[in-house]
Design an enzyme around this catalytic site. Structure first.
Site, PDB file in Angstrom:
ATOM      1  N   LYS A   1       0.823  -1.208   0.000  1.00 23.75           N
ATOM      2  CA  LYS A   1       0.000   0.000   0.000  1.00 23.75           C
ATOM      3  C   LYS A   1       0.860   1.262   0.000  1.00 23.75           C
ATOM      4  O   LYS A   1       0.591   2.214  -0.740  1.00 23.75           O
ATOM      5  CB  LYS A   1      -0.958  -0.003   1.196  1.00 23.75           C
ATOM      6  N   SER A   2       1.916   1.286   0.805  1.00 20.10           N
ATOM      7  CA  SER A   2       2.775   2.466   0.875  1.00 20.10           C
ATOM      8  C   SER A   2       3.400   2.771  -0.481  1.00 20.10           C
ATOM      9  O   SER A   2       3.443   3.933  -0.919  1.00 20.10           O
ATOM     10  CB  SER A   2       3.873   2.249   1.922  1.00 20.10           C
TER      11      SER A   2
ATOM     12  N   ARG B   1       2.657   5.994  -3.323  1.00 21.44           N
ATOM     13  CA  ARG B   1       3.766   6.817  -3.795  1.00 21.44           C
ATOM     14  C   ARG B   1       3.975   6.694  -5.295  1.00 21.44           C
ATOM     15  O   ARG B   1       4.335   7.671  -5.964  1.00 21.44           O
ATOM     16  CB  ARG B   1       5.034   6.447  -3.013  1.00 21.44           C
TER      17      ARG B   1
ATOM     18  N   SER C   1       7.956   9.345  12.078  1.00 20.22           N
ATOM     19  CA  SER C   1       6.755   9.141  11.269  1.00 20.22           C
ATOM     20  C   SER C   1       7.138   9.209   9.800  1.00 20.22           C
ATOM     21  O   SER C   1       7.559  10.263   9.306  1.00 20.22           O
ATOM     22  CB  SER C   1       5.689  10.199  11.584  1.00 20.22           C
TER      23      SER C   1
ATOM     24  N   ASP D   1       2.398  -0.699  12.018  1.00 14.90           N
ATOM     25  CA  ASP D   1       1.080  -1.184  11.616  1.00 14.90           C
ATOM     26  C   ASP D   1       0.818  -2.629  12.025  1.00 14.90           C
ATOM     27  O   ASP D   1      -0.308  -3.117  11.880  1.00 14.90           O
ATOM     28  CB  ASP D   1       0.910  -1.068  10.096  1.00 14.90           C
TER      29      ASP D   1
ATOM     30  N   LYS E   1      -3.651   6.317  15.040  1.00 17.84           N
ATOM     31  CA  LYS E   1      -3.852   5.588  13.782  1.00 17.84           C
ATOM     32  C   LYS E   1      -5.329   5.670  13.385  1.00 17.84           C
ATOM     33  O   LYS E   1      -6.051   6.547  13.828  1.00 17.84           O
ATOM     34  CB  LYS E   1      -3.379   4.141  13.952  1.00 17.84           C
TER      35      LYS E   1
ATOM     36  N   ARG F   1      -7.072  -2.976  10.284  1.00 14.23           N
ATOM     37  CA  ARG F   1      -6.070  -3.877  10.864  1.00 14.23           C
ATOM     38  C   ARG F   1      -6.585  -4.549  12.141  1.00 14.23           C
ATOM     39  O   ARG F   1      -6.289  -5.717  12.392  1.00 14.23           O
ATOM     40  CB  ARG F   1      -4.765  -3.131  11.114  1.00 14.23           C
TER      41      ARG F   1
END
Length: 449
Positions: free
Chosen positions: A29-30, A34, A175, A327, A354, A402
Site C-alpha cells: 500500500k505504501s 507513492r 513518522s 502497523d 492511527k 487492521r
C-alpha cells in the site's frame, strides 16, 4: 465498499484444515500510494504493475486525476500515469475525498503545499477524527496556509505556497508520513530540504525519489537519519513493480504460525529492512519463518516467506523497533496471545493516532478473546496462553481494518469463534482478505455473522 456503508459483521471459527499451499497478497500500500503520486509529478508516462487496488489507493488515484494527471487502469494491478512535472499540478475542481486513508491525506498535504493552488480535503468519519497538525505545522514553513477544524482535523483547506521555501525540520516523533509530506513539499522548493528523524522509518519515499531521478542523500544520526533532498528536480517517468505488502502478508504469517499443522508460503513479499520488524520479532519468538527466493525488484528487496506452525515464546520488543512495524502490533498481539509467557511491547504512543486508538483497540480485542492484557503508559503487556485462547467475544473494530483482520486471524485458532462488528472497510487495504484466507484454510473459516 465504503467505510460509512451499512456494517458487515463477520465471524471467524477454528480453521477447518491447516493453512497450506502458496499464495500472494496484494501490492504494498505504501509503495502504491507513492507510485501514483510520483508518477503524477514526473515528466512522461509511468507504467505501474502490481498496484494495490484497495479503496485507500483508489482514493489517491482519484485525487491525482483531480490535480490534472492522467491516470488509467489497464488491467489487474496494471496502471498508467501521465505526469504533469514538478510544480505542474492544477487546482482541483472538486473536494479531494481521501476516504479512510491517513497516508494519502498526509502525503497529499505535502504535495499541495508546494503548488500555487487552493484545495479542500476531507475523509470518512474515522479519518475526520485523526489529527493533521503534525503535518500541517511543519508544512506551513513552506509558505502554504492551512485551515482545519478544531484540533487540526479534516475537512482541511490549503492555499499552496506561490514561492515555496525549503524545509529544515526535525521530527519530534518518528513518522514516515510526516517525513514524506515534507519531502514532497520540498520537491517544489529551490535549495535543499532537510528532514531529521529520531528513529529510522520506512524509506519508500527516498527509494522512489531516486528511482524517478531526484537527488537524495541519507546519513545516520544516532538511531535516526538525516535526509536531504535537492529541490526542483526534473522527475522522469519510470516503471514501478509493486511487491506484495508485508503488512498484508503479516496476517497470513501469524495465521500459519498459530493454526495447528500449517505450512504456508507467501510469495513476492516486500522485505524492505525498515518494514520487517514484525518478521524479526516473530523469529525472536521462535517462529519457523524463513525467506526463500530473495531478490531485488525496483530498488526494493523481495522474497517468499516460508512458514510452519509451532510453539511461540514471549518476547520483549524495544521501542526502537516500533517504526519498522507500527502497523503490525495488532497482529503481533495475536501471536503473543498464543505464546508462552508475558510479552511486552514498548513505546506504542504512535498507535493512539492511527485509524483508531489502536493501542486501546488491540487491548480490547485480546480481552474479548479472554486473553489478559495490560497497558502501562505507552507499553502493552500480553499474557500469552501458550496455546489456543478461549475466544467467544465480539470485537468493536472502530472502522480500523487492521484491528478487524487481526481479530479474524485470532478467531482461526481460538476455542470459540470470534466476531467483529464490521468488516466492510477491510477493502480499504485488502479487498480479498476473507476469500484468500478461506482458501488457505481449506474452507469457510470466516463467514458473515
Amino acid at each position: 465498499m465504503s467505510s460509512e456503508s451499512a456494517p458487515q459483521p463477520l465471524r471467524a471459527r477454528a480453521a477447518p484444515a491447516p493453512l497450506s499451499g502458496r499464495l500472494r497478497v496484494p501490492g504494498d500500500k505504501s509503495i502504491s500510494h507513492r507510485a501514483l503520486m510520483f508518477g503524477a509529478l514526473a515528466i512522461g508516462t509511468t507504467e505501474i504493475q502490481g498496484l494495490l487496488e484497495g479503496e485507500d489507493v483508489l482514493r489517491t488515484a482519484a485525487a491525482m486525476r483531480l490535480l490534472g494527471a492522467t491516470v488509467d487502469r489497464l488491467g489487474d494491478g496494471a496502471w498508467r500515469v501521465a505526469g504533469r512535472g514538478i510544480g505542474g499540478l492544477t487546482e482541483p475542481a472538486d473536494v479531494l475525498d481521501m476516504g479512510n486513508s491517513g497516508t494519502a491525506a498526509r502525503l497529499i498535504c505535502g504535495l499541495l503545499a508546494g503548488h500555487p493552488l487552493f484545495a479542500v480535503m476531507t475523509g470518512d468519519a474515522s479519518l475526520r477524527r485523526r489529527p493533521m497538525k503534525r503535518v500541517t505545522d511543519p508544512l506551513a514553513a513552506t509558505g502554504a496556509r492551512f485551515l482545519t477544524r478544531e484540533g487540526g482535523r479534516l475537512p482541511l483547506a490549503v492555499d499552496g505556497a506561490r514561492n515555496p521555501l525549503p524545509l529544515d525540520y526535525r521530527l519530534p516523533v518518528a513518522s514516515a508520513q510526516v517525513k514524506s509530506a515534507c519531502l514532497l513539499a520540498g520537491l517544489c522548493a529551490p535549495g535543499v530540504t532537510r528532514v531529521v528523524e529520531p528513529e529510522a522509518t520506512r524509506d519508500h519515499s527516498e527509494n522512489m525519489l531516486r528511482h524517478f531521478g531526484a537527488t537524495v542523500r541519507v546519513a545516520a544520526e544516532g538511531h535516526g537519519r538525516v535526509i536531504e533532498l535537492d529541490g526542483q528536480p526534473e522527475l522522469r517517468a519510470a516503471p514501478v513493480q509493486v511487491p506484495g505488502d508485508p503488512s498484508s502478508a503479516a496476517f497470513f504469517a501469524v495465521a500459519a504460525l498459530i493454526v495447528p499443522g500449517s505450512r504456508l508460503v507467501v510469495e513476492n513479499v516486500g522485505l524492505n529492512p525498515l518494514r520487517t520488524g514484525l518478521f524479526e520479532t516473530l523469529r525472536e519468538m521462535g517462529a519457523a519463518l524463513t525467506v526463500a527466493n530473495a531478490r531485488t525488484e525496483g530498488g526494493e528487496p523481495v522474497g517468499d516467506l516460508v512458514l510452519r506452525q509451532g510453539e511461540l515464546r514471549a518476547v520483549d520488543v524495544p521501542a526502537t523497533r516500533a517504526p519498522s512495524m507500527i502497523d503490525e502490533y495488532p497482529i503481533l498481539a495475536v501471536a503473543a496471545a498464543h505464546a508462552r509467557g508475558a510479552s511486552r511491547f514498548r513505546g506504542l504512543g504512535e498507535l493512539r493516532v492511527k485509524e483508531s486508538d489502536r493501542l486501546s483497540g488491540t487491548a480490547a480485542l485480546l480481552e474479548a478473546a479472554g486473553v489478559k492484557v495490560e497497558v502501562e503508559g505507552d507499553d502493552m503487556i500480553v499474557h500469552g496462553t501458550g496455546g489456543p485462547a478461549p475466544g467467544g467475544g465480539l470485537v468493536a473494530t472502530q472502522m480500523d481494518h487492521r484491528l478487524a483482520m487481526s481479530a479474524l486471524v485470532l478467531g482461526l485458532a481460538t476455542r470459540a469463534p470470534m466476531t467483529i462488528d464490521d468488516g466492510g472497510f477491510i477493502a480499504t487495504s485488502f479487498p480479498d482478505f476473507v476469500g484468500l484466507m478461506n482458501r488457505a484454510a481449506g474452507g469457510a473459516a470466516i463467514e458473515a455473522a
